[in-house]
Design an enzyme around this catalytic site. Structure first.
Site, mmCIF file in Angstrom:
data_model
loop_
_atom_site.group_PDB
_atom_site.id
_atom_site.type_symbol
_atom_site.label_atom_id
_atom_site.label_comp_id
_atom_site.label_asym_id
_atom_site.label_seq_id
_atom_site.Cartn_x
_atom_site.Cartn_y
_atom_site.Cartn_z
ATOM 1 N N CYS A 144 0.822 -1.221 0.000
ATOM 2 C CA CYS A 144 0.000 0.000 0.000
ATOM 3 C C CYS A 144 0.856 1.271 0.000
ATOM 4 C CB CYS A 144 -0.945 -0.011 1.193
ATOM 5 S SG CYS A 144 -0.171 -0.488 2.741
ATOM 6 N N HIS A 222 -2.046 5.144 6.793
ATOM 7 C CA HIS A 222 -0.675 5.600 7.037
ATOM 8 C C HIS A 222 -0.593 7.072 6.605
ATOM 9 C CE1 HIS A 222 0.183 1.264 6.656
ATOM 10 N NE2 HIS A 222 -0.206 1.288 5.413
HETATM 11 P P1 NAD Z 1 -6.454 -10.907 5.483
HETATM 12 O O1 NAD Z 1 -5.946 -11.698 6.610
HETATM 13 O O2 NAD Z 1 -7.464 -9.845 5.729
HETATM 14 O O3 NAD Z 1 -7.028 -11.883 4.342
HETATM 15 C C1 NAD Z 1 -6.371 -13.043 3.947
HETATM 16 C C2 NAD Z 1 -7.406 -14.088 3.626
HETATM 17 O O4 NAD Z 1 -6.750 -15.238 3.074
HETATM 18 C C3 NAD Z 1 -8.189 -14.553 4.866
HETATM 19 O O5 NAD Z 1 -9.572 -14.465 4.610
HETATM 20 C C4 NAD Z 1 -7.737 -16.001 5.042
HETATM 21 O O6 NAD Z 1 -8.728 -16.835 5.607
HETATM 22 C C5 NAD Z 1 -7.432 -16.369 3.600
HETATM 23 N N1 NAD Z 1 -6.607 -17.566 3.434
HETATM 24 C C6 NAD Z 1 -5.663 -18.078 4.258
HETATM 25 N N2 NAD Z 1 -5.177 -19.214 3.749
HETATM 26 C C7 NAD Z 1 -5.796 -19.420 2.580
HETATM 27 C C8 NAD Z 1 -5.721 -20.443 1.593
HETATM 28 N N3 NAD Z 1 -4.887 -21.485 1.693
HETATM 29 N N4 NAD Z 1 -6.533 -20.346 0.519
HETATM 30 C C9 NAD Z 1 -7.399 -19.324 0.377
HETATM 31 N N5 NAD Z 1 -7.508 -18.333 1.284
HETATM 32 C C10 NAD Z 1 -6.723 -18.394 2.374
HETATM 33 O O7 NAD Z 1 -5.159 -10.287 4.768
HETATM 34 P P2 NAD Z 1 -5.086 -8.980 3.867
HETATM 35 O O8 NAD Z 1 -4.844 -7.808 4.745
HETATM 36 O O9 NAD Z 1 -6.201 -8.961 2.920
HETATM 37 O O10 NAD Z 1 -3.707 -9.238 3.097
HETATM 38 C C11 NAD Z 1 -3.642 -10.029 1.935
HETATM 39 C C12 NAD Z 1 -2.397 -9.619 1.164
HETATM 40 O O11 NAD Z 1 -2.519 -8.250 0.771
HETATM 41 C C13 NAD Z 1 -1.103 -9.714 1.964
HETATM 42 O O12 NAD Z 1 -0.057 -10.054 1.074
HETATM 43 C C14 NAD Z 1 -0.903 -8.295 2.462
HETATM 44 O O13 NAD Z 1 0.427 -7.986 2.765
HETATM 45 C C15 NAD Z 1 -1.398 -7.514 1.265
HETATM 46 N N6 NAD Z 1 -1.811 -6.132 1.572
HETATM 47 C C16 NAD Z 1 -2.560 -5.857 2.681
HETATM 48 C C17 NAD Z 1 -2.937 -4.549 2.936
HETATM 49 C C18 NAD Z 1 -3.758 -4.178 4.121
HETATM 50 O O14 NAD Z 1 -3.769 -3.018 4.483
HETATM 51 N N7 NAD Z 1 -4.452 -5.088 4.753
HETATM 52 C C19 NAD Z 1 -2.573 -3.527 2.039
HETATM 53 C C20 NAD Z 1 -1.857 -3.847 0.892
HETATM 54 C C21 NAD Z 1 -1.467 -5.157 0.665
#
Ligand code: NAD
Length: 341
Positions: A144, A222
């Site tokens: 992000c 942020h």
């Molecule tokens: P999150 O924990 O909210 O969501 C992840 C999802 O993946 C969960 O619903 C979980 O149950 C699921 N999951 C776990 N194992 C799995 C599997 N084997 N198969 C299918 N689904 C599965 O996480 P998030 O915040 O959405 O982050 C996801 C990615 O995006 C990460 O790489 C993170 O670094 C990136 N990201 C997050 C943000 C943020 O602010 N949250 C911002 C930019 C990028």
């Protein structure tokens, strides 16, 4: 033309937002989402009776999801068979495991910023390397913060030339549901440079960049203080005009009452954006300051971390599917469907 079929793996904070954004596009359809548990976003989707099917990553997860009342349409391979591209937004580390599965299905895939480098063939940023990425099958998105930095940096580079930049990031410690994370009453510095500089340099090694991070006890966004060394002189009016003309940047005024990240978040809720999200990088007008005879630009911006990476994820889908040949067309198409003017 038939709409192109997209599957989202990982229906969490990022996955649910990409799912909504895919459904706003006129040339792609969401054929299903995959998750591994009856998480709150999955439960909310089931309660909303969303019109796309929910799949489980494996048979064991299917059982637990069904026992929580989630209608599970099948297992991940069932929907991968239907897909033309996958956006993997699963918990960090899962994407690397899933890549082998996508390869077996011959599917191109997009991974998020939390995966380790090497999960994909290249990091993707549309203003920098769309053409090169069109030849590839596996792309990784910026995080992000790096997305927000890149939007400002590439606009500055195109208009005035950008030699060097320093970005001081005040990082939100956790998303609102991450109650297990801290800090509660502290600011945590990280070793300099942080990963954002390394990620950015992979996409454009010509702009020298250093990033520094302090993590703060906040959830809604942020903030980043930027310092750009330009190659050509600029005025404050020119920079504001440039930001005003970029649909993925939005100017806010402290004088209008947007005095904090929370005020911008609250404003988004009041104007009724989904989940209080915004896709643009908010830049505070009064922080745009030119020094050294117009050769040095300072500014401060907010990064709405949950939604900011969504437009570029949609651009990446267009890049992998080849539905738009040029970066500018892909970006304009995404902007138009997401209502970014
Ligand atoms: P999150 O924990 O909210 O969501 C992840 C999802 O993946 C969960 O619903 C979980 O149950 C699921 N999951 C776990 N194992 C799995 C599997 N084997 N198969 C299918 N689904 C599965 O996480 P998030 O915040 O959405 O982050 C996801 C990615 O995006 C990460 O790489 C993170 O670094 C990136 N990201 C997050 C943000 C943020 O602010 N949250 C911002 C930019 C990028």
């Amino acid at each position: 033309m038939a709409k192109r079929k997209v599957v989202i793996v990982g229906y969490g904070t990022i996955g649910e937002r990409i799912a909504d954004a895919v459904r706003m596009q006129d040339d792609m359809e969401l054929v299903g989402v995959v998750d591994a548990a009856a998480t709150l976003p999955v439960r909310a989707a089931a309660e909303r009776r969303v019109d796309f099917p929910i799949f489980a990553a494996n048979a064991e997860f299917k059982k637990t999801m069904e026992s929580a009342g989630i209608p599970v349409a099948g297992l991940m391979p069932d929907i991968l068979k239907e897909a033309e591209v996958v956006v993997d937004a699963a918990s960090p580390g899962i994407g690397a495991q899933n890549r082998k599965i996508y390869e077996e299905f011959g599917l191109p895939a997009i991974f998020q910023g939390g995966e380790k480098h090497g999960v994909a063939e290249s990091i993707f940023y549309p203003m920098a390397n769309y053409d090169k990425c069109r030849q590839l099958k596996y792309l990784q998105m910026f995080s992000c913060n790096t997305t927000g930095i890149a939007r400002q940096a590439f606009n500055c580079d195109q208009a005035f030339g950008l030699k060097e930049m320093f970005c001081a990031i005040v990082r939100r410690s956790a998303d609102i549901s991450e109650t297990h994370k801290g800090p509660v009453d502290a600011l945590l510095p990280q070793k300099i440079p942080t990963h954002q500089a390394e990620d950015f340099s992979q996409v454009n090694p010509d702009i020298h960049v250093v990033t520094a991070v302090v993590t703060a006890p906040v959830c809604h966004g942020h903030a980043t203080m930027m310092s750009f060394d330009l190659k050509q002189k600029a005025t404050q009016a020119e920079i504001l005009e440039m930001f005003r003309n970029e649909p993925r940047i939005r100017l806010f005024k402290l004088a209008d009452g947007f005095i904090s990240t929370s005020h911008i978040f609250d404003y988004n809720r009041d104007r009724g954006t989904s989940r209080g999200d915004m896709y643009e990088v908010p830049v505070w007008e009064e922080t745009v300051y030119l020094d050294h005879d117009g050769m040095k630009l300072y500014s401060t911006n907010m990064i709405p971390q949950e939604a900011i990476v969504i437009p570029e994820n949609i651009d990446a889908i267009r890049c992998l599917l080849g539905t738009e040949e040029a970066a500018a067309d892909a970006i304009a198409h995404t902007n138009q469907c997401l209502g970014l003017k």
